[in-house]
Design a protein around this motif. Sequence first.
Motif, PDB file in Angstrom:
ATOM      1  N   ARG A   1      11.895   9.179  -6.192  1.00 55.22           N
ATOM      2  CA  ARG A   1      12.807   9.375  -7.284  1.00 55.22           C
ATOM      3  C   ARG A   1      14.189   9.978  -6.812  1.00 55.22           C
ATOM      4  O   ARG A   1      15.159   9.180  -7.414  1.00 55.22           O
ATOM      5  N   GLU A   2      14.277  10.838  -5.969  1.00 57.73           N
ATOM      6  CA  GLU A   2      15.526  11.125  -5.369  1.00 57.73           C
ATOM      7  C   GLU A   2      16.349  10.197  -4.618  1.00 57.73           C
ATOM      8  O   GLU A   2      17.408  10.079  -4.954  1.00 57.73           O
ATOM      9  N   MET A   3      15.498   9.355  -3.938  1.00 54.47           N
ATOM     10  CA  MET A   3      16.254   8.302  -3.234  1.00 54.47           C
ATOM     11  C   MET A   3      16.927   7.229  -3.864  1.00 54.47           C
ATOM     12  O   MET A   3      17.904   6.756  -3.720  1.00 54.47           O
ATOM     13  N   ILE A   4      16.174   6.983  -5.156  1.00 53.55           N
ATOM     14  CA  ILE A   4      16.648   5.844  -5.966  1.00 53.55           C
ATOM     15  C   ILE A   4      18.105   5.945  -6.563  1.00 53.55           C
ATOM     16  O   ILE A   4      18.898   5.167  -6.084  1.00 53.55           O
ATOM     17  N   THR A   5      18.547   7.162  -7.039  1.00 54.95           N
ATOM     18  CA  THR A   5      19.951   7.479  -7.496  1.00 54.95           C
ATOM     19  C   THR A   5      20.564   7.665  -6.320  1.00 54.95           C
ATOM     20  O   THR A   5      21.912   7.337  -6.498  1.00 54.95           O
ATOM     21  N   GLU A   6      20.068   8.601  -5.206  1.00 55.71           N
ATOM     22  CA  GLU A   6      21.172   8.670  -3.997  1.00 55.71           C
ATOM     23  C   GLU A   6      21.531   7.611  -3.445  1.00 55.71           C
ATOM     24  O   GLU A   6      22.629   7.380  -3.087  1.00 55.71           O
TER      25      GLU A   6
ATOM     26  N   HIS B   1       3.379   3.830  -5.185  1.00 56.84           N
ATOM     27  CA  HIS B   1       2.622   5.187  -4.977  1.00 56.84           C
ATOM     28  C   HIS B   1       2.350   5.671  -6.413  1.00 56.84           C
ATOM     29  O   HIS B   1       1.249   6.442  -6.345  1.00 56.84           O
ATOM     30  N   GLU B   2       3.030   5.310  -7.354  1.00 60.00           N
ATOM     31  CA  GLU B   2       2.433   5.768  -8.808  1.00 60.00           C
ATOM     32  C   GLU B   2       1.156   5.402  -9.086  1.00 60.00           C
ATOM     33  O   GLU B   2       0.062   5.963  -9.675  1.00 60.00           O
ATOM     34  N   LYS B   3       0.906   3.947  -8.710  1.00 59.29           N
ATOM     35  CA  LYS B   3      -0.573   3.286  -9.039  1.00 59.29           C
ATOM     36  C   LYS B   3      -1.478   3.716  -8.097  1.00 59.29           C
ATOM     37  O   LYS B   3      -2.780   4.403  -8.781  1.00 59.29           O
ATOM     38  N   MET B   4      -1.258   4.193  -6.899  1.00 63.70           N
ATOM     39  CA  MET B   4      -2.081   4.744  -5.801  1.00 63.70           C
ATOM     40  C   MET B   4      -2.660   6.026  -6.411  1.00 63.70           C
ATOM     41  O   MET B   4      -3.629   6.743  -6.394  1.00 63.70           O
ATOM     42  N   ALA B   5      -1.507   6.858  -6.964  1.00 58.75           N
ATOM     43  CA  ALA B   5      -1.756   8.245  -7.382  1.00 58.75           C
ATOM     44  C   ALA B   5      -2.587   8.271  -8.758  1.00 58.75           C
ATOM     45  O   ALA B   5      -3.441   9.074  -8.915  1.00 58.75           O
ATOM     46  N   TRP B   6      -2.479   7.288  -9.582  1.00 59.06           N
ATOM     47  CA  TRP B   6      -3.126   7.176 -10.644  1.00 59.06           C
ATOM     48  C   TRP B   6      -4.603   6.829 -10.287  1.00 59.06           C
ATOM     49  O   TRP B   6      -5.468   7.531 -10.900  1.00 59.06           O
ATOM     50  N   MET B   7      -4.869   5.984  -9.448  1.00 50.95           N
ATOM     51  CA  MET B   7      -6.213   5.822  -8.922  1.00 50.95           C
ATOM     52  C   MET B   7      -6.768   6.956  -8.427  1.00 50.95           C
ATOM     53  O   MET B   7      -8.020   7.293  -8.929  1.00 50.95           O
ATOM     54  N   LEU B   8      -6.188   7.636  -7.654  1.00 47.57           N
ATOM     55  CA  LEU B   8      -6.794   9.077  -7.023  1.00 47.57           C
ATOM     56  C   LEU B   8      -6.986  10.043  -8.245  1.00 47.57           C
ATOM     57  O   LEU B   8      -8.074  10.597  -8.282  1.00 47.57           O
ATOM     58  N   ARG B   9      -6.169  10.055  -9.253  1.00 46.67           N
ATOM     59  CA  ARG B   9      -6.299  11.214 -10.113  1.00 46.67           C
ATOM     60  C   ARG B   9      -7.439  10.588 -10.856  1.00 46.67           C
ATOM     61  O   ARG B   9      -7.825  11.743 -11.857  1.00 46.67           O
TER      62      ARG B   9
ATOM     63  N   PHE C   1      14.666  -1.202  -3.400  1.00 49.17           N
ATOM     64  CA  PHE C   1      13.422  -1.207  -2.547  1.00 49.17           C
ATOM     65  C   PHE C   1      12.640  -0.056  -2.561  1.00 49.17           C
ATOM     66  O   PHE C   1      11.211  -0.058  -2.785  1.00 49.17           O
ATOM     67  N   VAL C   2      13.292   1.120  -2.844  1.00 46.25           N
ATOM     68  CA  VAL C   2      12.387   2.378  -2.796  1.00 46.25           C
ATOM     69  C   VAL C   2      11.752   2.553  -4.287  1.00 46.25           C
ATOM     70  O   VAL C   2      10.938   3.091  -4.732  1.00 46.25           O
ATOM     71  N   THR C   3      12.513   1.902  -5.385  1.00 45.30           N
ATOM     72  CA  THR C   3      11.852   1.706  -6.674  1.00 45.30           C
ATOM     73  C   THR C   3      10.471   1.049  -6.717  1.00 45.30           C
ATOM     74  O   THR C   3       9.527   1.412  -7.417  1.00 45.30           O
ATOM     75  N   GLY C   4      10.568  -0.229  -5.775  1.00 43.26           N
ATOM     76  CA  GLY C   4       9.286  -0.963  -5.707  1.00 43.26           C
ATOM     77  C   GLY C   4       8.342  -0.008  -5.026  1.00 43.26           C
ATOM     78  O   GLY C   4       7.150   0.025  -5.677  1.00 43.26           O
ATOM     79  N   LEU C   5       8.731   0.703  -4.084  1.00 48.40           N
ATOM     80  CA  LEU C   5       7.683   1.634  -3.492  1.00 48.40           C
ATOM     81  C   LEU C   5       7.135   2.665  -4.494  1.00 48.40           C
ATOM     82  O   LEU C   5       5.938   3.115  -4.499  1.00 48.40           O
TER      83      LEU C   5
ATOM     84  N   ASP D   1       5.023  -0.932   7.282  1.00 51.42           N
ATOM     85  CA  ASP D   1       5.842  -2.101   7.808  1.00 51.42           C
ATOM     86  C   ASP D   1       6.959  -2.443   7.120  1.00 51.42           C
ATOM     87  O   ASP D   1       8.162  -2.793   7.594  1.00 51.42           O
ATOM     88  N   GLU D   2       7.170  -2.139   5.727  1.00 51.45           N
ATOM     89  CA  GLU D   2       8.112  -2.614   4.789  1.00 51.45           C
ATOM     90  C   GLU D   2       9.174  -1.868   5.159  1.00 51.45           C
ATOM     91  O   GLU D   2      10.522  -2.086   5.224  1.00 51.45           O
ATOM     92  N   VAL D   3       8.887  -0.625   5.296  1.00 53.44           N
ATOM     93  CA  VAL D   3       9.897   0.856   5.456  1.00 53.44           C
ATOM     94  C   VAL D   3      10.554   0.502   6.756  1.00 53.44           C
ATOM     95  O   VAL D   3      11.728   0.501   7.073  1.00 53.44           O
ATOM     96  N   ALA D   4       9.697   0.209   7.984  1.00 52.43           N
ATOM     97  CA  ALA D   4      10.415   0.123   9.232  1.00 52.43           C
ATOM     98  C   ALA D   4      11.262  -0.963   8.989  1.00 52.43           C
ATOM     99  O   ALA D   4      12.257  -0.883   9.853  1.00 52.43           O
ATOM    100  N   GLU D   5      10.840  -2.189   8.558  1.00 50.26           N
ATOM    101  CA  GLU D   5      11.738  -3.348   8.412  1.00 50.26           C
ATOM    102  C   GLU D   5      12.889  -3.144   7.789  1.00 50.26           C
ATOM    103  O   GLU D   5      14.194  -3.589   7.949  1.00 50.26           O
TER     104      GLU D   5
END
Length: 157
Positions: free
Chosen positions: A118-123, A144-152, A136-140, A64-68
């Motif tokens: 990571r690419e989008m942040i600087t681009e 995602h890093e937290k969700m990946a850590w949980m999965l890992r 915005f993408v830095t927050g995302l 929802d946030e990306v679409a908005e």
Amino acid sequence: MKVNIGVPDKHLQAVANRLQVLLADEHVLYTKTRNFHWNVVGDNFSEMHLFYEKQYGELAEIIDEVAERIRMIGHFSTGRLGDFLKLTNLVEQEYTDKQTQQVKYLLDDHETIIRSLREMITEFADKHKDLGSSDFVTGLLRQHEKMAWMLRSYVTK
């Protein structure tokens, strides 16, 4: 109405295009996570069922946030499943009810999105001078890093 936020139209278009791909990636990852939520089996079924539910809930908010964000910068958001499948960087794997494989598939997808973010942040900041979208993408990225850590944490090898 035209957006006048101090970023040239051609830059906003480029940012919107990258965000459309991100939106597609988020939708595909959401669908995979939801599928694994429905099809998980094992002696820790209840734990994993709830774990996947929490993750797809977070992904629904991100979608929802990306679409908005795309709308905020003056463009329409993609919303058709066929378009998502054409745009996504993610691959749909074979069905599996094996938890370890499910977790690895989701982890791989999160890490693919993380690398893209990571690419989008600087681009967005350097090339397109859109600091709002970069932030915005830095927050995302953090989400995602937290969700990946949980999965890992479920992967033993």
